[in-house]
Design an enzyme around this catalytic site. Structure first.
Site, PDB file in Angstrom:
ATOM      1  N   GLY A 199       0.796  -1.220   0.000  1.00  0.00           N
ATOM      2  CA  GLY A 199       0.000   0.000   0.000  1.00  0.00           C
ATOM      3  C   GLY A 199       0.826   1.266   0.000  1.00  0.00           C
ATOM      4  N   GLY A 201       2.348   4.943   2.011  1.00  0.00           N
ATOM      5  CA  GLY A 201       2.790   5.536   3.261  1.00  0.00           C
ATOM      6  C   GLY A 201       4.242   5.248   3.559  1.00  0.00           C
ATOM      7  N   GLU A 222      -3.512  -2.928  -5.256  1.00  0.00           N
ATOM      8  CA  GLU A 222      -4.527  -1.890  -5.420  1.00  0.00           C
ATOM      9  C   GLU A 222      -3.882  -0.637  -5.995  1.00  0.00           C
ATOM     10  OE1 GLU A 222      -7.683  -2.693  -1.857  1.00  0.00           O
ATOM     11  OE2 GLU A 222      -5.857  -1.605  -1.365  1.00  0.00           O
ATOM     12  N   GLY A 320      -8.898  -2.954   0.916  1.00  0.00           N
ATOM     13  CA  GLY A 320      -8.717  -4.236   0.244  1.00  0.00           C
ATOM     14  C   GLY A 320      -8.020  -5.268   1.086  1.00  0.00           C
TER      15      GLY A 320
END
Length: 422
Positions: A199, A201, A222, A320
């Site tokens: 993801g 960050g 994603e 997700g």
């Protein structure tokens, strides 16, 4: 747009700039309008808090994204929250209770054949476009033209609004020493030729920085973290060994800085797909050595994973995470890796807890996002706990070992009191 309409906004950084504010400016003329989005960016979101606004325009979402105004609306019962993972949003529009009347999106300018690109937000766009009676598109010359299932023809759009605004960005954040150590620990679990999902960050960027020596990684995810650019440029991420979509990075939306958007623009390695495809656990499981890497807010000693609530406040949403955790576990040689710092609140609170009801922390998440039955690896800066093949007691011991040293004695004591460990 008229009273009673259900409206959908394009997701995240694909959010249109002009139309949401214009809708909220005339909200008092309307009644019972529902406005669906995930984490919003525009200033329109602040108008939700005006007294009585929910009777005119009411927020509907599956992901609050930690935005204070949206969290407040859900807490006060002034927003509709659907507790579903991202993979189910197209179902929500096509077969479920939220059948949209209007879809408002952002697209690139059309090419000479009349095709615009949905740019950074494909995810649920096709489901909304196909289900809505009216499609409105802001044509933004700053939107990158992404490859894959992202091209929509002008004939499929009812109204075009020309804008020239910067695409919404999520700035890069500095990587902390804790995140760096976690990234190093996670990288030790990622095998050569693995297909990774990761993801956004500081944690994600820390992980990608330790993957540069890997060989022939693939990506089915994603969103694409900015560190992916370096992995591709240095030859660590080639997608050559993928079992499906060979030589392609499969993703469904993107959020980052202009550097990422420029890299995505007409990049043939990128294959944008709808979210009910990218996040279909059965598709995820088809990837070679599928390795899903997701963050959490808290893990209890039973292996329950808490990622979307603070106390009983809906802080974000499932996203997700359930989709990719299940997909990785269905993959014969897959791994699901949950990452989190060992503490919160400047070291005052342990994120590894016996159970949230015993933590003494009023903000401890109380409802798990992924239950213990799907736990695999958990990683903190203090080490790696492998849970899938362990008994409940063995799990508890493994998780205490990766907790912060300041809290280990307390965790051992509480675990013994409830006979979780001997």
């Amino acid at each position: 747009m008229k009273s009673g309409d259900r409206v959908v906004l394009a997701n995240l950084c694909g959010e249109p700039h002009l139309m949401p504010s214009l809708l909220m400016d005339r909200a008092w003329e309307l009644e019972n309008v529902r406005l669906f989005h995930l984490r919003p960016f525009g200033k329109f979101k602040d108008k939700y808090l005006e007294p009585g606004m929910e009777k005119h325009v009411k927020c509907a979402t599956v992901f609050a994204g930690g935005v204070p105004s949206i969290v407040q609306l859900i807490r006060e019962g002034k927003a509709e929250f659907y507790p579903i993972p991202l993979s189910k949003i197209p179902w929500l529009f096509k077969e479920g209770p939220y059948r949209p009347d209007v879809f408002i999106t952002t697209v690139s300018p059309p090419d000479r054949h009349g095709y615009c690109s949905l740019g950074v937000s494909v995810d649920y766009a096709w489901a909304a476009l196909e289900a809505s009676k009216t499609v409105i598109a802001e044509v933004n010359d700053n939107m990158p033209r992404t490859c894959g299932d992202s091209f929509v023809h002008l004939s499929q759009i009812d109204y075009l609004v020309e804008v020239s605004e910067p695409v919404y960005e999520i700035p890069q954040v500095s990587i902390t020493k804790v995140e760096e150590k976690i990234g190093e620990n996670v990288a030790s679990l990622v095998e050569d030729e693995a297909t990774i999902q990761i993801g956004y960050g500081g944690m994600s960027e820390a992980i990608t920085s330790f993957l540069r020596e890997k060989k022939d990684l693939g990506m089915h995810t994603e969103m694409v973290p900015e560190g992916t650019i370096t992995l591709v440029e240095e030859g660590a991420l080639t997608c050559e060994k993928k079992s499906i979509h060979k030589r392609k990075i499969v993703c469904t939306f993107n959020a980052g800085t202009r550097r990422l958007y420029d890299w995505l623009d007409e990049n043939p390695i990128i294959e944008m797909k709808p979210v009910d495809y990218t996040n279909d656990s059965r598709i995820i499981a088809m990837n070679h050595k599928m390795t899903a890497i997701n963050t959490a807010l808290q893990v209890d000693l039973y292996g329950n994973i808490y990622s979307d609530m603070l106390g009983l406040d809906q802080y974000s949403g499932a996203g997700g995470q359930p989709d990719f955790v299940l997909g990785a576990l269905l993959c014969p040689n897959g791994k699901s890796i949950i990452v989190l710092p060992s503490t919160a609140a400047s070291g005052k609170v342990s994120r590894i807890v016996v159970h949230p009801t015993l933590s003494g922390n009023v903000k401890a998440p109380l409802i798990p996002t992924v239950t213990r039955f799907y736990a695999d690896y958990v990683v903190t800066e203090w080490g790696i706990a492998s849970l899938k093949d362990k008994t409940t007691s063995e799990r508890a011991k493994a998780l205490i070992e990766i907790a912060h040293p300041d809290f280990k004695d307390e965790l051992w004591e509480q675990a013994r009191k409830i006979n979780l460990v001997a």
